[in-house]
Design an enzyme around this catalytic site. Structure first.
Site, PDB file in Angstrom:
ATOM      1  N   ASP A  14       0.993  -1.241   0.114  1.00  0.00           N
ATOM      2  CA  ASP A  14       0.179  -0.077  -0.044  1.00  0.00           C
ATOM      3  C   ASP A  14       0.871   1.333   0.128  1.00  0.00           C
ATOM      4  N   ASP A  57      11.549   3.517  13.742  1.00  0.00           N
ATOM      5  CA  ASP A  57      10.623   2.162  13.894  1.00  0.00           C
ATOM      6  C   ASP A  57       9.549   2.101  14.794  1.00  0.00           C
ATOM      7  N   LEU A  79       0.600   3.276   7.902  1.00  0.00           N
ATOM      8  CA  LEU A  79       0.507   1.803   6.911  1.00  0.00           C
ATOM      9  C   LEU A  79       1.521   0.619   7.953  1.00  0.00           C
ATOM     10  N   ALA A  81       3.155  -2.163   9.772  1.00  0.00           N
ATOM     11  CA  ALA A  81       2.347  -3.363  10.767  1.00  0.00           C
ATOM     12  C   ALA A  81       3.123  -4.683  10.499  1.00  0.00           C
ATOM     13  N   SER A 124      -8.539  -3.027   9.527  1.00  0.00           N
ATOM     14  CA  SER A 124      -8.659  -4.098   8.496  1.00  0.00           C
ATOM     15  C   SER A 124      -9.956  -4.847   8.535  1.00  0.00           C
ATOM     16  N   GLU A 126     -10.131  -7.561   9.024  1.00  0.00           N
ATOM     17  CA  GLU A 126      -9.951  -9.000   9.915  1.00  0.00           C
ATOM     18  C   GLU A 126     -10.767  -8.480  11.211  1.00  0.00           C
ATOM     19  N   TYR A 148      -3.358 -10.899  15.272  1.00  0.00           N
ATOM     20  CA  TYR A 148      -3.479  -9.749  14.328  1.00  0.00           C
ATOM     21  C   TYR A 148      -4.781  -9.002  14.344  1.00  0.00           C
ATOM     22  N   GLY A 184       2.781  -9.288  -1.327  1.00  0.00           N
ATOM     23  CA  GLY A 184       3.899 -10.099  -0.644  1.00  0.00           C
ATOM     24  C   GLY A 184       3.265 -11.619  -1.045  1.00  0.00           C
ATOM     25  N   THR A 189      -3.566 -14.598  -2.494  1.00  0.00           N
ATOM     26  CA  THR A 189      -3.666 -14.242  -3.978  1.00  0.00           C
ATOM     27  C   THR A 189      -2.355 -14.181  -5.051  1.00  0.00           C
ATOM     28  N   ARG A 216     -13.606 -13.741   0.739  1.00  0.00           N
ATOM     29  CA  ARG A 216     -13.017 -12.652   1.077  1.00  0.00           C
ATOM     30  C   ARG A 216     -13.861 -11.463   0.043  1.00  0.00           C
TER      31      ARG A 216
HETATM   32  P1  NAP Z   1       2.674  -4.883   3.814  1.00  0.00           P
HETATM   33  O1  NAP Z   1       3.030  -4.974   2.415  1.00  0.00           O
HETATM   34  O2  NAP Z   1       3.079  -5.998   4.808  1.00  0.00           O
HETATM   35  O3  NAP Z   1       3.684  -3.734   4.352  1.00  0.00           O
HETATM   36  C1  NAP Z   1       3.886  -3.564   5.657  1.00  0.00           C
HETATM   37  C2  NAP Z   1       4.926  -2.320   5.864  1.00  0.00           C
HETATM   38  O4  NAP Z   1       5.204  -2.179   7.225  1.00  0.00           O
HETATM   39  C3  NAP Z   1       6.274  -2.561   5.368  1.00  0.00           C
HETATM   40  O5  NAP Z   1       6.750  -1.402   4.939  1.00  0.00           O
HETATM   41  C4  NAP Z   1       7.180  -3.003   6.474  1.00  0.00           C
HETATM   42  O6  NAP Z   1       8.524  -2.559   6.503  1.00  0.00           O
HETATM   43  C5  NAP Z   1       6.461  -2.088   7.549  1.00  0.00           C
HETATM   44  N1  NAP Z   1       6.850  -2.328   8.837  1.00  0.00           N
HETATM   45  C6  NAP Z   1       6.338  -3.576   9.668  1.00  0.00           C
HETATM   46  N2  NAP Z   1       7.069  -3.590  10.706  1.00  0.00           N
HETATM   47  C7  NAP Z   1       7.498  -2.196  11.152  1.00  0.00           C
HETATM   48  C8  NAP Z   1       7.986  -1.678  12.178  1.00  0.00           C
HETATM   49  N3  NAP Z   1       8.069  -2.160  13.153  1.00  0.00           N
HETATM   50  N4  NAP Z   1       8.499  -0.244  12.001  1.00  0.00           N
HETATM   51  C9  NAP Z   1       8.458   0.128  10.817  1.00  0.00           C
HETATM   52  N5  NAP Z   1       7.913  -0.236   9.824  1.00  0.00           N
HETATM   53  C10 NAP Z   1       7.494  -1.408  10.012  1.00  0.00           C
HETATM   54  O7  NAP Z   1       1.298  -4.497   4.049  1.00  0.00           O
HETATM   55  P2  NAP Z   1       0.254  -3.745   3.263  1.00  0.00           P
HETATM   56  O8  NAP Z   1      -0.646  -4.847   2.413  1.00  0.00           O
HETATM   57  O9  NAP Z   1       1.005  -2.632   2.386  1.00  0.00           O
HETATM   58  O10 NAP Z   1      -0.720  -3.215   4.202  1.00  0.00           O
HETATM   59  C11 NAP Z   1      -0.445  -1.743   4.802  1.00  0.00           C
HETATM   60  C12 NAP Z   1      -1.107  -1.637   6.199  1.00  0.00           C
HETATM   61  O11 NAP Z   1      -2.704  -1.999   5.764  1.00  0.00           O
HETATM   62  C13 NAP Z   1      -0.884  -2.603   7.238  1.00  0.00           C
HETATM   63  O12 NAP Z   1      -0.870  -2.009   8.316  1.00  0.00           O
HETATM   64  C14 NAP Z   1      -1.887  -3.770   6.993  1.00  0.00           C
HETATM   65  O13 NAP Z   1      -2.186  -4.494   8.339  1.00  0.00           O
HETATM   66  C15 NAP Z   1      -3.090  -3.069   6.602  1.00  0.00           C
HETATM   67  N6  NAP Z   1      -4.221  -3.608   5.861  1.00  0.00           N
HETATM   68  C16 NAP Z   1      -3.968  -4.300   4.824  1.00  0.00           C
HETATM   69  C17 NAP Z   1      -4.842  -4.880   4.126  1.00  0.00           C
HETATM   70  C18 NAP Z   1      -4.566  -5.583   2.673  1.00  0.00           C
HETATM   71  O14 NAP Z   1      -5.289  -6.323   2.288  1.00  0.00           O
HETATM   72  N7  NAP Z   1      -3.431  -5.421   2.100  1.00  0.00           N
HETATM   73  C19 NAP Z   1      -6.171  -4.724   4.433  1.00  0.00           C
HETATM   74  C20 NAP Z   1      -6.386  -3.982   5.572  1.00  0.00           C
HETATM   75  C21 NAP Z   1      -5.400  -3.565   6.278  1.00  0.00           C
HETATM   76  P3  NAP Z   1       9.504  -3.580   5.677  1.00  0.00           P
HETATM   77  O15 NAP Z   1       9.629  -3.524   4.575  1.00  0.00           O
HETATM   78  O16 NAP Z   1      10.791  -3.324   6.565  1.00  0.00           O
HETATM   79  O17 NAP Z   1       9.238  -4.988   6.127  1.00  0.00           O
HETATM   80  O1  G4F Z   2      -4.272 -13.764   1.690  1.00  0.00           O
HETATM   81  P1  G4F Z   2      -4.503 -14.099   3.233  1.00  0.00           P
HETATM   82  O2  G4F Z   2      -3.355 -14.455   4.101  1.00  0.00           O
HETATM   83  O3  G4F Z   2      -5.070 -12.812   3.840  1.00  0.00           O
HETATM   84  P2  G4F Z   2      -5.854 -12.316   5.283  1.00  0.00           P
HETATM   85  O4  G4F Z   2      -5.732 -13.499   6.073  1.00  0.00           O
HETATM   86  O5  G4F Z   2      -7.357 -12.351   4.724  1.00  0.00           O
HETATM   87  O6  G4F Z   2      -5.360 -11.066   5.633  1.00  0.00           O
HETATM   88  C1  G4F Z   2      -4.935  -9.933   4.511  1.00  0.00           C
HETATM   89  O7  G4F Z   2      -6.318  -9.158   4.683  1.00  0.00           O
HETATM   90  C2  G4F Z   2      -6.626  -8.546   5.864  1.00  0.00           C
HETATM   91  C3  G4F Z   2      -7.854  -7.705   5.563  1.00  0.00           C
HETATM   92  O8  G4F Z   2      -9.167  -8.673   5.885  1.00  0.00           O
HETATM   93  C4  G4F Z   2      -5.576  -7.774   6.288  1.00  0.00           C
HETATM   94  F1  G4F Z   2      -5.731  -6.897   7.301  1.00  0.00           F
HETATM   95  C5  G4F Z   2      -4.348  -8.474   6.456  1.00  0.00           C
HETATM   96  O9  G4F Z   2      -3.000  -7.696   6.874  1.00  0.00           O
HETATM   97  C6  G4F Z   2      -4.019  -9.184   5.221  1.00  0.00           C
HETATM   98  O10 G4F Z   2      -3.666  -8.411   4.287  1.00  0.00           O
HETATM   99  O11 G4F Z   2      -5.554 -15.435   3.321  1.00  0.00           O
HETATM  100  C7  G4F Z   2      -6.797 -15.041   2.649  1.00  0.00           C
HETATM  101  C8  G4F Z   2      -7.708 -16.378   3.039  1.00  0.00           C
HETATM  102  C9  G4F Z   2      -7.546 -16.776   4.384  1.00  0.00           C
HETATM  103  O12 G4F Z   2      -8.891 -17.326   4.680  1.00  0.00           O
HETATM  104  C10 G4F Z   2      -6.675 -18.144   4.151  1.00  0.00           C
HETATM  105  O13 G4F Z   2      -6.994 -19.311   5.322  1.00  0.00           O
HETATM  106  O14 G4F Z   2      -6.957 -17.391   2.149  1.00  0.00           O
HETATM  107  C11 G4F Z   2      -7.002 -18.704   2.937  1.00  0.00           C
HETATM  108  N1  G4F Z   2      -5.928 -19.323   2.354  1.00  0.00           N
HETATM  109  C12 G4F Z   2      -5.711 -20.785   1.898  1.00  0.00           C
HETATM  110  N2  G4F Z   2      -4.794 -21.128   1.320  1.00  0.00           N
HETATM  111  C13 G4F Z   2      -4.432 -18.940   2.320  1.00  0.00           C
HETATM  112  C14 G4F Z   2      -3.958 -20.457   1.721  1.00  0.00           C
HETATM  113  N3  G4F Z   2      -3.861 -18.012   2.773  1.00  0.00           N
HETATM  114  C15 G4F Z   2      -2.539 -17.940   2.446  1.00  0.00           C
HETATM  115  N4  G4F Z   2      -1.877 -16.893   3.264  1.00  0.00           N
HETATM  116  N5  G4F Z   2      -1.799 -19.204   2.062  1.00  0.00           N
HETATM  117  C16 G4F Z   2      -2.437 -20.212   1.577  1.00  0.00           C
HETATM  118  O15 G4F Z   2      -1.890 -21.119   1.072  1.00  0.00           O
END
Ligand code: NAP
Ligand code: G4F
Length: 325
Positions: A14, A57, A79, A81, A124, A126, A148, A184, A189, A216
């Site tokens: 993000d 940090d 962002l 986490a 989130s 979640e 989480y 990641g 996905t 989802r």
């Molecule tokens: P992400 O790709 O995992 O990125 C997480 C970021 O947090 C990275 O830049 C990481 O840095 C940094 N970070 C982790 N721990 C830290 C610390 N202790 N101090 C400073 N930086 C730190 O996550 P994302 O998908 O972009 O999501 C962004 C935010 O939205 C997160 O808070 C996530 O929980 C939330 N969120 C995501 C989704 C989703 O579907 N993507 C949905 C709802 C909420 P490094 O590169 O150094 O590891």
């Molecule tokens: O892609 P996931 O790991 O995402 P999850 O757990 O929904 O969390 C993500 O979305 C949240 C928003 O709702 C964010 F807050 C959070 O930071 C993150 O970005 O898993 C999605 C679903 C789960 O139900 C999991 O059990 O996919 C299912 N799944 C099935 N096979 C799997 C797998 N998940 C992962 N990671 N790996 C598998 O092999």
């Protein structure tokens, strides 16, 4: 006057899309990164010269406070986490430190430095966990199902609390799953799009997954960062659900991904592996984005099917280029 935005988590999925959006709007963008011994700028390599970096940090109050005082941002997007749900069972204490208390550290830095700074917290879906209402909206009670999710509930409520206690412009965006080619590879996905691309190119012959029945509400990350920005441009701070309003099973994502690659039926390639099942699952997420539509004017542009195809295409192109290099 050029606005300044500070982004924590700028190296993440993000953070990279948000930095692009803010730079395009003429912002001065400052990204907070943690000290690492290797380069973590992969997702922002193309804009790295346009961003100012500061080292800090979420675990460290001193660095947070001095960064906010030095940068003097107009807006902060928190962002950063520990964002991978399975890791939160392996590292529950650290997840709480980053994902929960980290939010308080940033808010404290804002309060102590300049309470007029506008603050966005990445909350989130979640938090809804074992859902008590379908679809989930801003008023739906939380029932988190992982360390989480529990940490994110804390982050949400401390944001609301600082808004109410100190009259700060602090908002919480309750974002449902959003994905992209920059996701990641541990998330389902991207694991699927990468796995499908490997099978397509003859680099693998199977894909091991966990629960295929989880549902989802998946959208495109590039659309969702627009909602973050819009939340900080309002007259009044408030919290919003950001979602597409459609839900799909993991199995649907798998099916469309294999079809997009021209591989036909997925059954002969996909195996279920208990290692990827969770101690407690979130079975169904589907958001109601009405408030974001009506008050922010926000709507997603990319459909679920376009998202799957975009991710598969990007991984095939990436791996093909690597093979040809
Ligand atoms: P992400 O790709 O995992 O990125 C997480 C970021 O947090 C990275 O830049 C990481 O840095 C940094 N970070 C982790 N721990 C830290 C610390 N202790 N101090 C400073 N930086 C730190 O996550 P994302 O998908 O972009 O999501 C962004 C935010 O939205 C997160 O808070 C996530 O929980 C939330 N969120 C995501 C989704 C989703 O579907 N993507 C949905 C709802 C909420 P490094 O590169 O150094 O590891
Ligand atoms: O892609 P996931 O790991 O995402 P999850 O757990 O929904 O969390 C993500 O979305 C949240 C928003 O709702 C964010 F807050 C959070 O930071 C993150 O970005 O898993 C999605 C679903 C789960 O139900 C999991 O059990 O996919 C299912 N799944 C099935 N096979 C799997 C797998 N998940 C992962 N990671 N790996 C598998 O092999």
């Amino acid at each position: 006057m050029k606005k300044t935005a500070l982004i924590t988590g700028i190296t993440g999925q993000d953070g990279s899309y948000l930095a692009e959006l803010l730079l395009a709007q003429g912002y001065r963008v400052v990204g907070m990164t943690r000290r690492t011994s290797t380069d973590v700028h992969e997702r922002i390599q193309h804009i790295v010269d346009d961003i100012e970096f500061v080292s800090g940090d979420l675990l460290d109050q001193t660095s947070m406070t001095s960064i906010v005082a030095d940068v003097m941002p107009d807006e902060i997007y928190n962002l950063a986490a520990q964002s991978f749900v399975p890791t939160s069972w392996q590292q529950p204490v650290l997840t709480g430190e980053f994902t929960a208390l980290g939010v308080t550290r940033v808010l404290e830095a804002v309060r102590a430095t300049n309470p007029k700074i506008r603050f966005y917290q990445a909350s989130s879906s979640e938090m809804f966990g074992k859902v008590t209402e379908v679809p989930q909206r801003e008023s739906t009670p939380f029932y988190p199902r992982s360390p989480y999710g529990v940490a994110k509930v804390y982050g949400h409520w401390i944001t609301v609390n600082y808004r109410e206690s100190y009259d700060m412009f602090a908002v919480s965006g309750i974002l449902f799953n959003h994905e992209s080619p920059r996701r990641g590879k541990e998330f389902v996905t991207r694991k699927i799009s990468d796995g499908v691309a490997r099978i397509k190119l003859g680099l693998a012959n199977r894909l091991a997954l966990g629960n295929l029945d989880a549902q989802r509400d998946w959208g495109f990350a590039g659309d969702y960062v627009r909602a973050m920005w819009l939340m900080l441009q309002q007259d009044v701070p408030d919290d919003y659900v950001v979602a597409t309003g459609r839900t799909h099973r993991v199995r649907d994502f798998v099916r469309i991904a294999f079809e997009a690659a021209g591989l036909g039926s997925f059954e002969k390639y996909v195996v279920q592996d208990p290692r990827f099942m969770r101690p407690a699952e979130v079975d169904l997420l589907i958001g109601d984005p009405t408030k974001a539509h009506e008050q922010l004017g926000w709507k997603p542009d990319v459909s679920f099917e376009q998202l799957v195809e975009m991710m598969v295409r990007a991984d095939i192109d990436r791996l093909s280029a690597r093979a040809g290099a």
